[in-house]
Design a protein around this motif. Sequence first.
Motif, PDB file in Angstrom:
ATOM      1  N   LYS A 142       0.809  -1.208   0.000  1.00 42.94           N
ATOM      2  CA  LYS A 142       0.000   0.000   0.000  1.00 42.94           C
ATOM      3  C   LYS A 142       0.842   1.258   0.000  1.00 42.94           C
ATOM      4  N   ASP A 143       2.166   1.116   0.253  1.00 44.32           N
ATOM      5  CA  ASP A 143       3.038   2.273   0.298  1.00 44.32           C
ATOM      6  C   ASP A 143       3.073   2.939  -1.077  1.00 44.32           C
ATOM      7  N   PRO A 144       2.975   4.267  -1.120  1.00 46.90           N
ATOM      8  CA  PRO A 144       2.962   4.963  -2.418  1.00 46.90           C
ATOM      9  C   PRO A 144       4.171   4.665  -3.276  1.00 46.90           C
ATOM     10  N   ALA A 145       5.367   4.548  -2.663  1.00 48.75           N
ATOM     11  CA  ALA A 145       6.571   4.258  -3.451  1.00 48.75           C
ATOM     12  C   ALA A 145       6.473   2.900  -4.121  1.00 48.75           C
ATOM     13  N   ALA A 146       5.891   1.904  -3.412  1.00 46.95           N
ATOM     14  CA  ALA A 146       5.757   0.565  -3.981  1.00 46.95           C
ATOM     15  C   ALA A 146       4.731   0.551  -5.108  1.00 46.95           C
ATOM     16  N   THR A 147       3.642   1.267  -4.934  1.00 45.65           N
ATOM     17  CA  THR A 147       2.613   1.277  -5.979  1.00 45.65           C
ATOM     18  C   THR A 147       3.079   2.021  -7.215  1.00 45.65           C
ATOM     19  N   ARG A 148       4.064   2.921  -7.065  1.00 46.22           N
ATOM     20  CA  ARG A 148       4.590   3.638  -8.231  1.00 46.22           C
ATOM     21  C   ARG A 148       5.661   2.848  -8.961  1.00 46.22           C
ATOM     22  N   ASN A 149       6.076   1.712  -8.423  1.00 46.16           N
ATOM     23  CA  ASN A 149       7.118   0.903  -9.031  1.00 46.16           C
ATOM     24  C   ASN A 149       6.524   0.108 -10.186  1.00 46.16           C
ATOM     25  N   HIS A 150       6.680   0.642 -11.390  1.00 47.08           N
ATOM     26  CA  HIS A 150       6.097   0.001 -12.576  1.00 47.08           C
ATOM     27  C   HIS A 150       6.801  -1.292 -12.955  1.00 47.08           C
ATOM     28  N   ALA A 151       7.959  -1.570 -12.336  1.00 49.64           N
ATOM     29  CA  ALA A 151       8.636  -2.831 -12.618  1.00 49.64           C
ATOM     30  C   ALA A 151       7.778  -4.004 -12.177  1.00 49.64           C
ATOM     31  N   LEU A 152       6.840  -3.765 -11.259  1.00 48.51           N
ATOM     32  CA  LEU A 152       5.964  -4.823 -10.784  1.00 48.51           C
ATOM     33  C   LEU A 152       4.738  -4.998 -11.662  1.00 48.51           C
ATOM     34  N   ASP A 212       4.252  -3.017 -15.121  1.00 48.51           N
ATOM     35  CA  ASP A 212       4.329  -2.614 -16.532  1.00 48.51           C
ATOM     36  C   ASP A 212       5.455  -3.380 -17.229  1.00 48.51           C
ATOM     37  N   SER A 213       5.125  -4.481 -17.845  1.00 51.58           N
ATOM     38  CA  SER A 213       6.151  -5.310 -18.493  1.00 51.58           C
ATOM     39  C   SER A 213       6.748  -4.631 -19.713  1.00 51.58           C
ATOM     40  N   ALA A 214       5.952  -3.847 -20.427  1.00 53.07           N
ATOM     41  CA  ALA A 214       6.460  -3.172 -21.624  1.00 53.07           C
ATOM     42  C   ALA A 214       7.520  -2.134 -21.253  1.00 53.07           C
ATOM     43  N   ALA A 215       7.254  -1.344 -20.212  1.00 55.22           N
ATOM     44  CA  ALA A 215       8.216  -0.342 -19.770  1.00 55.22           C
ATOM     45  C   ALA A 215       9.467  -1.011 -19.208  1.00 55.22           C
ATOM     46  N   THR A 216       9.270  -2.120 -18.514  1.00 56.40           N
ATOM     47  CA  THR A 216      10.412  -2.860 -17.967  1.00 56.40           C
ATOM     48  C   THR A 216      11.296  -3.387 -19.087  1.00 56.40           C
ATOM     49  N   VAL A 233      15.211  -3.110 -10.565  1.00 52.55           N
ATOM     50  CA  VAL A 233      14.937  -3.047  -9.136  1.00 52.55           C
ATOM     51  C   VAL A 233      13.759  -2.118  -8.866  1.00 52.55           C
ATOM     52  N   SER A 234      13.767  -0.966  -9.497  1.00 50.01           N
ATOM     53  CA  SER A 234      12.654  -0.023  -9.359  1.00 50.01           C
ATOM     54  C   SER A 234      12.488   0.747 -10.661  1.00 50.01           C
ATOM     55  N   LEU A 235      11.260   1.129 -10.929  1.00 52.67           N
ATOM     56  CA  LEU A 235      10.956   1.804 -12.198  1.00 52.67           C
ATOM     57  C   LEU A 235       9.772   2.734 -12.015  1.00 52.67           C
ATOM     58  N   THR A 236       9.986   4.007 -12.352  1.00 52.49           N
ATOM     59  CA  THR A 236       8.891   4.977 -12.416  1.00 52.49           C
ATOM     60  C   THR A 236       8.819   5.491 -13.843  1.00 52.49           C
ATOM     61  N   ALA A 237       8.058   6.522 -14.050  1.00 52.21           N
ATOM     62  CA  ALA A 237       7.879   7.027 -15.410  1.00 52.21           C
ATOM     63  C   ALA A 237       9.185   7.494 -16.040  1.00 52.21           C
ATOM     64  N   ALA A 294      33.751 -11.804 -15.641  1.00 50.68           N
ATOM     65  CA  ALA A 294      32.370 -11.425 -15.355  1.00 50.68           C
ATOM     66  C   ALA A 294      32.359 -10.135 -14.544  1.00 50.68           C
ATOM     67  N   ALA A 295      31.316  -9.363 -14.703  1.00 53.62           N
ATOM     68  CA  ALA A 295      31.180  -8.111 -13.973  1.00 53.62           C
ATOM     69  C   ALA A 295      29.727  -7.919 -13.560  1.00 53.62           C
ATOM     70  N   GLN A 296      29.535  -7.179 -12.498  1.00 51.27           N
ATOM     71  CA  GLN A 296      28.199  -6.899 -11.986  1.00 51.27           C
ATOM     72  C   GLN A 296      28.099  -5.408 -11.704  1.00 51.27           C
ATOM     73  N   LEU A 297      27.059  -4.775 -12.212  1.00 56.08           N
ATOM     74  CA  LEU A 297      26.910  -3.333 -12.083  1.00 56.08           C
ATOM     75  C   LEU A 297      25.545  -2.948 -11.525  1.00 56.08           C
ATOM     76  N   SER A 298      25.565  -1.907 -10.703  1.00 54.76           N
ATOM     77  CA  SER A 298      24.319  -1.236 -10.328  1.00 54.76           C
ATOM     78  C   SER A 298      24.187  -0.032 -11.245  1.00 54.76           C
ATOM     79  N   VAL A 299      23.053   0.085 -11.891  1.00 54.35           N
ATOM     80  CA  VAL A 299      22.863   1.118 -12.908  1.00 54.35           C
ATOM     81  C   VAL A 299      21.644   1.966 -12.569  1.00 54.35           C
ATOM     82  N   THR A 300      21.822   3.274 -12.692  1.00 55.72           N
ATOM     83  CA  THR A 300      20.701   4.202 -12.577  1.00 55.72           C
ATOM     84  C   THR A 300      20.486   4.839 -13.943  1.00 55.72           C
ATOM     85  N   ALA A 301      19.241   4.908 -14.360  1.00 55.00           N
ATOM     86  CA  ALA A 301      18.937   5.453 -15.687  1.00 55.00           C
ATOM     87  C   ALA A 301      17.756   6.420 -15.602  1.00 55.00           C
ATOM     88  N   GLU A 302      17.739   7.375 -16.513  1.00 57.63           N
ATOM     89  CA  GLU A 302      16.642   8.330 -16.602  1.00 57.63           C
ATOM     90  C   GLU A 302      16.143   8.383 -18.044  1.00 57.63           C
TER      91      GLU A 302
END
Length: 224
Positions: free
Chosen positions: A89-99, A101-105, A174-178, A202-210
């Motif tokens: 019910k948390d607003p941040a969780a409900t705004r997470n389109h990764a859960l 919106d498959s097309a946006a993901t 991990v998280s996705l908004t508009a 092998a490499a592992q990265l945390s990525v932030t995108a806009e």
Amino acid sequence: MTTTDKTAAAPEEAERAERIERADPADPVDTDADTDRSAEPGAGGRGAWAGRVLRRARSYGWQRIAGAAAIAVLLLGSGGLLYAAQDLKDPAATRNHALTDSAATDQVIGDVSSALSQIFAYTPDGTDATEQAARNVLAGSAATQYQALFAQIKQNVATQQLTLTTRVVRAGVVSLTADHARLLVFLDQTAQRAGSTATSAAAQLSVTAEQKNGHWRITALKAR
């Protein structure tokens, strides 16, 4: 002792002797039978009764403890469910389109994967193309850091005839908004110097995108 006292004590002594003779040899009887037998928890009488009561009390105590533990587990479980429900019910969780919106993901994964494959790939004669790709797909601190790093290795790429290719093995959102996304990306990289055997890592990265103008650009990169 008078004759009268002896006569009165005789029946008591006879009865006492008879009790001792009838006693079971495996169950010795002391002259003060009531006191000693009750003091032995394993024997009959008050001692055995006390032992049984104590064992029952201990058993009942463990049952109460086990029952309390079971109740605690149920309460913790229900609390976890309530927490999970509240989290949804948390607003941040409900705004997470990764859960939801498959097309946006899929789009953000595709854009970020393509960008990483371009900026972490070069050939001795293709460094200019790599730099141009970085200008197109990077922004913010990611662009600044990358430019400083690539300036240091660019000369070595040409003189040592280095080649690097990068393939995205897996990427998760991990998280996705508009217009903002965070991803975890796993890479396979292959590097080779002219005349040498190629090596892979092998490499592992945390990525932030806009997102801007319908495309996702990487704004932050962090090795994990």
